[in-house]
Design a protein around this motif. Structure first.
Motif, PDB file in Angstrom:
ATOM      1  N   ALA A   1      -7.066   3.511  -1.775  1.00 56.36           N
ATOM      2  CA  ALA A   1      -7.073   2.079  -1.457  1.00 56.36           C
ATOM      3  C   ALA A   1      -7.738   1.865  -0.109  1.00 56.36           C
ATOM      4  O   ALA A   1      -7.602   2.698   0.793  1.00 56.36           O
ATOM      5  CB  ALA A   1      -5.655   1.509  -1.440  1.00 56.36           C
ATOM      6  N   VAL A   2      -8.456   0.738   0.016  1.00 57.68           N
ATOM      7  CA  VAL A   2      -9.075   0.351   1.291  1.00 57.68           C
ATOM      8  C   VAL A   2      -8.382  -0.908   1.785  1.00 57.68           C
ATOM      9  O   VAL A   2      -8.153  -1.850   1.026  1.00 57.68           O
ATOM     10  CB  VAL A   2     -10.584   0.084   1.115  1.00 57.68           C
ATOM     11  CG1 VAL A   2     -11.181  -0.480   2.403  1.00 57.68           C
ATOM     12  CG2 VAL A   2     -11.307   1.358   0.735  1.00 57.68           C
ATOM     13  N   PHE A   3      -8.063  -0.911   3.088  1.00 54.32           N
ATOM     14  CA  PHE A   3      -7.406  -2.056   3.700  1.00 54.32           C
ATOM     15  C   PHE A   3      -8.300  -2.574   4.827  1.00 54.32           C
ATOM     16  O   PHE A   3      -8.474  -1.923   5.852  1.00 54.32           O
ATOM     17  CB  PHE A   3      -6.031  -1.630   4.232  1.00 54.32           C
ATOM     18  CG  PHE A   3      -5.257  -2.701   4.958  1.00 54.32           C
ATOM     19  CD1 PHE A   3      -5.618  -4.052   4.899  1.00 54.32           C
ATOM     20  CD2 PHE A   3      -4.131  -2.370   5.703  1.00 54.32           C
ATOM     21  CE1 PHE A   3      -4.904  -5.028   5.564  1.00 54.32           C
ATOM     22  CE2 PHE A   3      -3.401  -3.343   6.370  1.00 54.32           C
ATOM     23  CZ  PHE A   3      -3.796  -4.666   6.310  1.00 54.32           C
ATOM     24  N   LEU A   4      -8.892  -3.751   4.610  1.00 56.53           N
ATOM     25  CA  LEU A   4      -9.717  -4.419   5.628  1.00 56.53           C
ATOM     26  C   LEU A   4      -8.856  -5.461   6.332  1.00 56.53           C
ATOM     27  O   LEU A   4      -8.562  -6.523   5.778  1.00 56.53           O
ATOM     28  CB  LEU A   4     -10.932  -5.096   4.980  1.00 56.53           C
ATOM     29  CG  LEU A   4     -11.834  -4.211   4.104  1.00 56.53           C
ATOM     30  CD1 LEU A   4     -12.934  -5.063   3.475  1.00 56.53           C
ATOM     31  CD2 LEU A   4     -12.422  -3.064   4.909  1.00 56.53           C
TER      32      LEU A   4
ATOM     33  N   ILE B   1      -4.972   6.247   2.197  1.00 57.95           N
ATOM     34  CA  ILE B   1      -5.328   4.866   2.513  1.00 57.95           C
ATOM     35  C   ILE B   1      -6.366   4.886   3.636  1.00 57.95           C
ATOM     36  O   ILE B   1      -6.203   5.610   4.617  1.00 57.95           O
ATOM     37  CB  ILE B   1      -4.096   4.066   2.984  1.00 57.95           C
ATOM     38  CG1 ILE B   1      -2.992   4.080   1.924  1.00 57.95           C
ATOM     39  CG2 ILE B   1      -4.477   2.640   3.357  1.00 57.95           C
ATOM     40  CD1 ILE B   1      -1.635   3.655   2.466  1.00 57.95           C
ATOM     41  N   LEU B   2      -7.420   4.103   3.484  1.00 54.70           N
ATOM     42  CA  LEU B   2      -8.393   3.943   4.567  1.00 54.70           C
ATOM     43  C   LEU B   2      -8.185   2.568   5.184  1.00 54.70           C
ATOM     44  O   LEU B   2      -8.434   1.542   4.551  1.00 54.70           O
ATOM     45  CB  LEU B   2      -9.829   4.084   4.053  1.00 54.70           C
ATOM     46  CG  LEU B   2     -10.909   3.989   5.148  1.00 54.70           C
ATOM     47  CD1 LEU B   2     -10.760   5.114   6.167  1.00 54.70           C
ATOM     48  CD2 LEU B   2     -12.303   3.991   4.529  1.00 54.70           C
ATOM     49  N   TYR B   3      -7.713   2.565   6.429  1.00 58.14           N
ATOM     50  CA  TYR B   3      -7.405   1.328   7.139  1.00 58.14           C
ATOM     51  C   TYR B   3      -8.509   1.054   8.157  1.00 58.14           C
ATOM     52  O   TYR B   3      -8.815   1.901   9.005  1.00 58.14           O
ATOM     53  CB  TYR B   3      -6.056   1.461   7.848  1.00 58.14           C
ATOM     54  CG  TYR B   3      -5.742   0.339   8.812  1.00 58.14           C
ATOM     55  CD1 TYR B   3      -5.659  -0.975   8.376  1.00 58.14           C
ATOM     56  CD2 TYR B   3      -5.520   0.602  10.170  1.00 58.14           C
ATOM     57  CE1 TYR B   3      -5.359  -1.999   9.255  1.00 58.14           C
ATOM     58  CE2 TYR B   3      -5.222  -0.420  11.058  1.00 58.14           C
ATOM     59  CZ  TYR B   3      -5.142  -1.715  10.594  1.00 58.14           C
ATOM     60  OH  TYR B   3      -4.860  -2.734  11.473  1.00 58.14           O
TER      61      TYR B   3
ATOM     62  N   LEU C   1       0.795  -1.228   0.000  1.00 61.97           N
ATOM     63  CA  LEU C   1       0.000   0.000   0.000  1.00 61.97           C
ATOM     64  C   LEU C   1       0.832   1.285   0.000  1.00 61.97           C
ATOM     65  O   LEU C   1       0.265   2.371  -0.129  1.00 61.97           O
ATOM     66  CB  LEU C   1      -0.916   0.016   1.229  1.00 61.97           C
ATOM     67  CG  LEU C   1      -2.135  -0.911   1.172  1.00 61.97           C
ATOM     68  CD1 LEU C   1      -2.760  -1.050   2.558  1.00 61.97           C
ATOM     69  CD2 LEU C   1      -3.156  -0.383   0.178  1.00 61.97           C
ATOM     70  N   GLN C   2       2.134   1.162   0.141  1.00 60.63           N
ATOM     71  CA  GLN C   2       2.960   2.371   0.265  1.00 60.63           C
ATOM     72  C   GLN C   2       2.812   3.306  -0.933  1.00 60.63           C
ATOM     73  O   GLN C   2       2.908   4.522  -0.792  1.00 60.63           O
ATOM     74  CB  GLN C   2       4.424   1.992   0.479  1.00 60.63           C
ATOM     75  CG  GLN C   2       4.692   1.505   1.905  1.00 60.63           C
ATOM     76  CD  GLN C   2       6.159   1.190   2.155  1.00 60.63           C
ATOM     77  OE1 GLN C   2       6.812   0.540   1.329  1.00 60.63           O
ATOM     78  NE2 GLN C   2       6.688   1.636   3.272  1.00 60.63           N
ATOM     79  N   SER C   3       2.532   2.745  -2.105  1.00 54.77           N
ATOM     80  CA  SER C   3       2.382   3.584  -3.297  1.00 54.77           C
ATOM     81  C   SER C   3       1.101   4.416  -3.242  1.00 54.77           C
ATOM     82  O   SER C   3       0.956   5.388  -3.989  1.00 54.77           O
ATOM     83  CB  SER C   3       2.374   2.721  -4.562  1.00 54.77           C
ATOM     84  OG  SER C   3       1.276   1.813  -4.531  1.00 54.77           O
ATOM     85  N   CYS C   4       0.166   4.050  -2.368  1.00 57.74           N
ATOM     86  CA  CYS C   4      -1.108   4.784  -2.249  1.00 57.74           C
ATOM     87  C   CYS C   4      -1.072   5.813  -1.116  1.00 57.74           C
ATOM     88  O   CYS C   4      -2.061   6.525  -0.901  1.00 57.74           O
ATOM     89  CB  CYS C   4      -2.256   3.818  -1.996  1.00 57.74           C
ATOM     90  SG  CYS C   4      -2.494   2.581  -3.296  1.00 57.74           S
TER      91      CYS C   4
END
Length: 434
Positions: free
Chosen positions: A112-115, A79-81, A72-75
């Protein structure tokens, strides 16, 4: 549809995502989620796709969240974590439609979304399906310590919507590349040291990278308790945690041996259906793997009882409280090495490959048979120093019957080749296992 979030929920989201308030500090804030020592995983690099999910599944504490943050570093910083282990967030985001509304109303800038810890959702697979189908125009990363809830009921519905990546504890190859040995002699020495540590303490990142053996044993104890108590009782609602624990110990003692589920049920004083259900949970949680006999269509084969191996030697040894590091004196060194070989195969092979063992009615046996893309590889494990290349009668029988592409004899000392049955037989040591 508008999503009305309480101030408490909004504050909780910002607590998990401080870079949304301070984007200039995003790199430092996100870096907190990355370990001091990072071992490059074979799964990298992975390309993220808009309107598609990447499911990173694997056992607890195998590095799934760390890998996700790397990807995710490129986003950053958009980022929504969402940590779904948090009950407040789970209840606020009851379904995918709620999250889509949140993205469209308040977080249109998110890339990006991180679930994280998605196994805590009541039906994670359907949640991910709904989110992807809403076409938010961004990639969705999902981690789960178990694929049981994430994939079991929704494999077909996620087809074309998600890529699945299995992340297991470190492989020898990953650790050797991390060491960056300067020459072949150093590489061989590093490989032997890695193999010796993996045999006893396994390869879970925290345990492997710990400072000493005492810390490794303590971390494995904590991890085993988390697997047994938190996952078994909380996630899977297992009522007989005592039976679950006893079953794990019995399986650890029978590593590499034929397993009789009815016999296990009798020892645990439950029905065979309960044992089958518990073993299925252990498989879906990436703790053990049931290996079935290879059935190539020959009448001489036995095709009934399976074997069970642990995905990590450290967990197996923790269950038995057996951490003696002098492998040569251990009575279970054969089982230990077989389990290590299984673990390395399982980590390195693609999801579509399958691992079996072969056993004939005449008593012949080959430890591992790998089927991949229509080709066969067979492997014998010898937990001993060999002085010269020799091929067992069982190996001759298997080669004659099935003509595998490769046949490997993994042993502790010999690296050479032998021509037999019109095949080149490879003798390899663990540090050079390919």
């Amino acid at each position: 549809i508008r999503l009305m979030l309480s101030s408490e929920v909004q504050n909780r989201i910002l607590q998990y995502n401080p870079w949304l308030i301070h984007p200039d500090q995003a790199n430092a804030l996100i870096h907190r989620y990355l370990p001091e020592i990072y071992v490059l995983r074979q799964a990298e690099p992975v390309k993220l796709h808009n309107d598609r999910a990447l499911l990173i599944v694997g056992p607890r504490q195998s590095g799934k969240s760390t890998l996700a943050w790397r990807l995710l570093q490129s986003c950053s910083p958009n980022i929504l974590y969402l940590n779904l282990e948090d009950p407040l967030l789970r209840s606020a985001l009851g379904g995918a439609i709620d999250l889509v509304a949140l993205l469209r109303e308040s977080y249109q800038f998110i890339k990006a979304v991180f679930l994280d810890e998605a196994q805590h959702l009541a039906d994670a697979g359907l949640f991910v399906k709904g989110l992807v189908d809403a076409k938010p125009g961004i990639p969705v990363l999902v981690t789960g310590s178990s694929s049981f809830h994430l994939m079991s009921k929704t494999r077909e519905s996620l087809a074309g919507r998600a890529d699945r990546l299995r992340l297991l504890p470190f492989s020898l190859k990953e650790l050797l590349l991390h060491e960056k040995p300067a020459n072949p002699i150093a590489s061989k020495n590093h490989g032997k040291n890695i193999f010796a540590r993996q045999m006893i303490y396994g390869s879970y990142p925290a345990a492997y990278l710990a400072n000493d053996d005492q810390d490794r044993a303590r971390l494995l104890s904590d991890l085993a308790e988390a697997l047994i108590l938190r996952d078994a009782s909380d996630l899977f609602r297992i009522r007989r945690v005592d039976v679950f624990r006893k079953l794990l110990t019995l399986l650890a003692r029978q590593t590499g041996s034929l397993v009789n589920f009815s016999e296990l049920a009798s020892i645990c004083r439950v029905d065979a259906g309960t044992i089958h259900a518990y073993v299925e949970i252990l498989e879906e949680s990436h703790i053990v793997k049931v290996i079935r006999p290879f059935a190539g269509g020959k009448r001489r084969e036995l095709t009934t009882s399976p074997k069970v191996y642990f995905v990590d030697n450290g967990i197996r040894n923790q269950l038995l409280n057996s951490f003696s590091t002098d492998i040569s004196l251990r009575t279970d060194k054969g089982a230990l090495m077989e389990n290590w070989v299984f673990s390395e195969l399982y980590k390195r092979l693609p999801l579509m490959a399958s691992i079996h063992f072969w056993r004939s009615k005449a008593g012949g046996e080959v430890d591992f048979v790998v089927e991949q893309a229509g080709k066969l590889m067979a492997l014998e494990v010898k937990a001993a120093n060999l002085d010269r290349p020799r091929l067992s009668r069982s190996a001759h029988s298997f080669i004659e019957a099935y003509q595998p592409e490769r046949f490997v004899v993994l042993n502790l000392s010999l690296e050479t080749h032998l021509t037999a049955d019109n095949r080149t037989i490879e003798f390899q040591t663990p540090e050079n296992f390919e």
